[in-house]
Design a protein around this motif. Structure first.
Motif, short mmCIF file in Angstrom:
data_model
loop_
_atom_site.label_atom_id
_atom_site.label_comp_id
_atom_site.label_asym_id
_atom_site.label_seq_id
_atom_site.Cartn_x
_atom_site.Cartn_y
_atom_site.Cartn_z
N VAL A 1 0.86 -1.18 0.00
CA VAL A 1 0.00 0.00 0.00
C VAL A 1 0.90 1.23 0.00
CG1 VAL A 1 -1.69 1.32 1.32
CG2 VAL A 1 -1.85 -1.17 1.22
N GLY A 2 0.56 2.20 -0.83
CA GLY A 2 1.31 3.45 -0.86
C GLY A 2 0.39 4.66 -0.78
N LEU A 3 0.94 5.78 -0.37
CA LEU A 3 0.19 7.04 -0.33
C LEU A 3 0.97 8.08 -1.13
CD1 LEU A 3 -2.18 8.73 0.82
CD2 LEU A 3 -0.70 9.30 2.75
N ILE A 4 0.35 8.58 -2.19
CA ILE A 4 1.02 9.56 -3.05
C ILE A 4 1.06 10.91 -2.33
CG2 ILE A 4 0.95 10.81 -5.24
CD1 ILE A 4 -0.36 8.38 -6.50
N ARG A 5 2.26 11.36 -2.00
CA ARG A 5 2.43 12.64 -1.32
C ARG A 5 2.48 13.82 -2.29
NH1 ARG A 5 1.09 11.81 3.90
NH2 ARG A 5 2.23 10.06 4.84
N LYS A 6 2.98 13.54 -3.51
CA LYS A 6 3.15 14.61 -4.48
C LYS A 6 3.14 14.01 -5.88
CE LYS A 6 6.47 18.31 -5.62
NZ LYS A 6 7.80 18.87 -5.28
N ALA A 7 2.59 14.72 -6.84
CA ALA A 7 2.57 14.24 -8.24
C ALA A 7 2.75 15.43 -9.18
CB ALA A 7 1.27 13.51 -8.53
N TRP A 8 3.43 15.19 -10.30
CA TRP A 8 3.64 16.26 -11.27
C TRP A 8 3.84 15.65 -12.65
CZ3 TRP A 8 7.12 14.66 -7.65
CH2 TRP A 8 8.36 14.23 -8.07
N LYS A 9 3.75 16.49 -13.67
CA LYS A 9 3.92 16.03 -15.04
C LYS A 9 5.39 15.73 -15.33
CE LYS A 9 -0.08 18.45 -16.97
NZ LYS A 9 -0.56 19.44 -17.97
N HIS A 10 5.60 14.67 -16.09
CA HIS A 10 6.96 14.31 -16.50
C HIS A 10 7.53 15.45 -17.36
CE1 HIS A 10 10.27 12.18 -18.42
NE2 HIS A 10 10.11 11.17 -17.55
N PRO A 11 8.77 15.86 -17.11
CA PRO A 11 9.33 17.01 -17.84
C PRO A 11 9.50 16.82 -19.33
CG PRO A 11 11.03 15.92 -16.53
CD PRO A 11 9.72 15.33 -16.12
N ARG B 1 12.51 7.87 -19.60
CA ARG B 1 12.75 9.20 -20.20
C ARG B 1 13.56 10.08 -19.25
NH1 ARG B 1 9.09 10.24 -24.52
NH2 ARG B 1 10.23 12.20 -24.77
N ASP B 2 14.66 9.51 -18.77
CA ASP B 2 15.64 10.22 -17.94
C ASP B 2 15.18 10.52 -16.52
OD1 ASP B 2 17.49 10.30 -20.06
OD2 ASP B 2 16.54 12.10 -20.87
N VAL B 3 14.04 9.98 -16.09
CA VAL B 3 13.58 10.17 -14.72
C VAL B 3 13.53 8.81 -14.02
CG1 VAL B 3 11.67 10.92 -13.24
CG2 VAL B 3 12.24 12.22 -15.29
N MET B 4 14.19 8.72 -12.87
CA MET B 4 14.27 7.46 -12.14
C MET B 4 12.91 7.03 -11.62
SD MET B 4 15.98 4.89 -11.09
CE MET B 4 17.66 5.40 -11.48
N SER B 5 12.61 5.72 -11.76
CA SER B 5 11.37 5.14 -11.24
C SER B 5 11.71 3.95 -10.37
CB SER B 5 10.45 4.70 -12.39
OG SER B 5 9.22 4.19 -11.90
N GLU B 6 11.10 3.90 -9.15
CA GLU B 6 11.45 2.87 -8.16
C GLU B 6 10.24 2.02 -7.77
OE1 GLU B 6 14.71 4.96 -5.41
OE2 GLU B 6 12.80 6.06 -5.50
N GLY B 7 9.32 1.85 -8.70
CA GLY B 7 8.15 1.02 -8.40
C GLY B 7 7.20 0.99 -9.58
N LEU B 8 6.12 0.23 -9.42
CA LEU B 8 5.11 0.12 -10.47
C LEU B 8 3.72 0.22 -9.84
CD1 LEU B 8 4.31 -0.55 -13.43
CD2 LEU B 8 4.35 -2.97 -12.78
N VAL B 9 3.00 1.30 -10.14
CA VAL B 9 1.65 1.49 -9.63
C VAL B 9 0.70 0.58 -10.40
CG1 VAL B 9 -0.27 3.11 -9.34
CG2 VAL B 9 2.08 3.86 -8.91
N LEU B 10 -0.02 -0.28 -9.70
CA LEU B 10 -0.95 -1.20 -10.35
C LEU B 10 -2.27 -0.50 -10.67
CD1 LEU B 10 -0.35 -4.50 -8.35
CD2 LEU B 10 0.31 -4.01 -10.71
N CYS B 11 -2.70 -0.64 -11.93
CA CYS B 11 -3.92 0.04 -12.39
C CYS B 11 -4.88 -0.95 -13.03
CB CYS B 11 -3.57 1.12 -13.41
SG CYS B 11 -2.50 2.43 -12.75
N ALA B 12 -6.16 -0.65 -12.90
CA ALA B 12 -7.21 -1.43 -13.57
C ALA B 12 -7.55 -0.74 -14.88
CB ALA B 12 -8.44 -1.54 -12.68
N SER B 13 -7.83 -1.55 -15.90
CA SER B 13 -8.14 -1.00 -17.21
C SER B 13 -9.29 -1.78 -17.84
CB SER B 13 -6.91 -1.08 -18.12
OG SER B 13 -7.22 -0.77 -19.46
#
Length: 389
Positions: A236-246, A296-308
């Motif tokens: 379980v995670g809680l998103i503290r901050k989100a922004w558009k990829h540069p 795209r040059d931005v480090m990612s340390e996880g995978l958010v699971l989404c329903a589609s």
């Protein structure tokens, strides 16, 4: 409340006795209060005597007290309320409380509907599987056997999970049998070749026999391990901050609290479906043992699971229930195992596991039909019958 004076008094006496047991109090101290007070007043008085503060979800407790207060004593008139309760319990273990811990609301509602449930026929009880499962859990966890007649419950609900758990050994056994048959079939050829010449026996016997016998067993073992969801560290995670990829319009970047000293930065392809504002302070489910890497040059340390949905016109992150804490691991009933420290992309574990991740007709996230469970209940989505990736 639609009940006569005698049944009303008996009902409130049952509530007082069970609440006092829940709070470890002597019910005799409240016996004189039963005739002149409603359920809400009795509850407040008992709560004060217990020395405990009003729960944070006090409004929800009051909602269930109102349900109990209006629940009819007539067995013919109670079906509507029981069906409503059955629907509410479909996605959770208890009415209120921390995951599997019954609350005072559970005790009160149990006390009120007990006599109605006892009076139902077996076919009528079978139409209320979630209520029956909950009744069985409350009467045992709260040890109410001395206060109420025990409700006997047959538990066919667990049979599908047993069948699924048994399916794996059958596949493994079959796979091993195939390997063994292959060895048996190959053995005569080896013996024939050995008889042809001593030099062939020395050249091939040591080099070919040992690798060919051990490799298939190891491959079969690895295959079974890769197919188990226990390989994934899902939290379980809680998103503290989100922004558009540069530098990518389709991507968002999130800082996610997973109960560690430092938040994790995760890049997700959600820009078409969610705004950064939608995601801020939102609970999510994510895989935390994927190999870190740059998108795209931005480090990612996880995978958010989404329903589609089927045509991918609607995509949303899975939602853990309120009360689930950042960092707690998702569990799957009947499935044990230690997750990999870091998933190996070359083994393609995710590609083999994700086809078995989907939401059911009620939107509950599952692995092969087994819910994603937290301490506060299952994870869900507003998209039923969706794939999860």
């Amino acid at each position: 409340m639609a009940t006569n004076g005698t049944s009303d008094l008996k009902r409130k006496q049952g509530i007082v006795s069970s609440l006092c047991k829940h709070f470890s109090l002597d019910p005799k101290a409240f016996s004189s209060q039963v005739p002149g007070n409603d359920i809400k007043t009795l509850y407040i008085n008992i709560l004060k005597s217990s020395g405990k503060e009003s729960p944070q979800n006090n409004d929800e407790v009051m909602k269930w007290i109102a349900f109990a207060d209006s629940f009819p004593s007539d067995s013919k008139a109670c079906h509507g309320g029981l069906n409503e309760l059955n629907t509410d319990l479909a996605k959770k273990s208890v009415l209120l409380g921390n995951g599997f811990t019954p609350s005072e609301a559970d005790v009160i509602v149990f006390s009120v509907i007990h006599s109605s449930m006892i009076a139902l026929s077996t076919p009528e009880k079978e139409k209320l599987p979630h209520v029956m499962r909950w009744m069985d859990y409350i009467q045992n966890s709260e040890d109410l056997g001395a206060l109420f007649e025990k409700i006997l419950l047959e538990k066919p609900v667990f049979e599908p999970q047993i069948a699924k758990a048994a399916a794996k050994p059958e596949v493994t056994s079959s796979a091993k049998g195939t390997v063994q048959n292959t060895k048996i079939a190959d053995k005569p050829d080896t013996e024939k070749n050995a008889k042809k010449s001593d030099s062939a026996k020395k050249a091939k016997g040591d080099k070919e026999a040992v690798p060919e016998k051990k490799a298939p067993e190891k491959e079969a073992s690895d295959k079974d391990k890769e197919l188990s969801v226990s390989l994934l560290n899902i939290q379980v995670g809680l998103i503290r901050k989100a922004w558009k990829h540069p530098s990518a319009d389709s991507l968002l970047v999130e800082e996610i609290d997973v109960g560690e000293a430092k938040v994790r930065q995760v890049v997700s392809g959600l820009a078409k479906y969610c705004s950064p504002e939608d995601l801020t302070n939102r609970r999510v489910v994510l895989i935390t043992n994927v190999k870190p890497g740059k998108l795209r040059d931005v480090m990612s340390e996880g995978l958010v699971l989404c329903a589609s949905n089927e045509d991918h016109t609607k995509v949303e992150p899975l939602l853990p229930p309120e009360g689930a804490k950042p960092g707690e691991c998702i569990s799957f009933s009947g499935i044990d195992g230690k997750p990999e420290d870091v998933l190996n992309p070359k083994k393609k574990q995710l590609e083999k596991i994700t086809p078995n991740l989907f939401t059911d007709e009620k939107g509950v996230a599952t692995f092969k039909g087994i819910p994603f469970m937290t301490s506060a209940g299952p994870c869900t989505s507003s998209i039923p019958k969706a794939s999860i990736k």
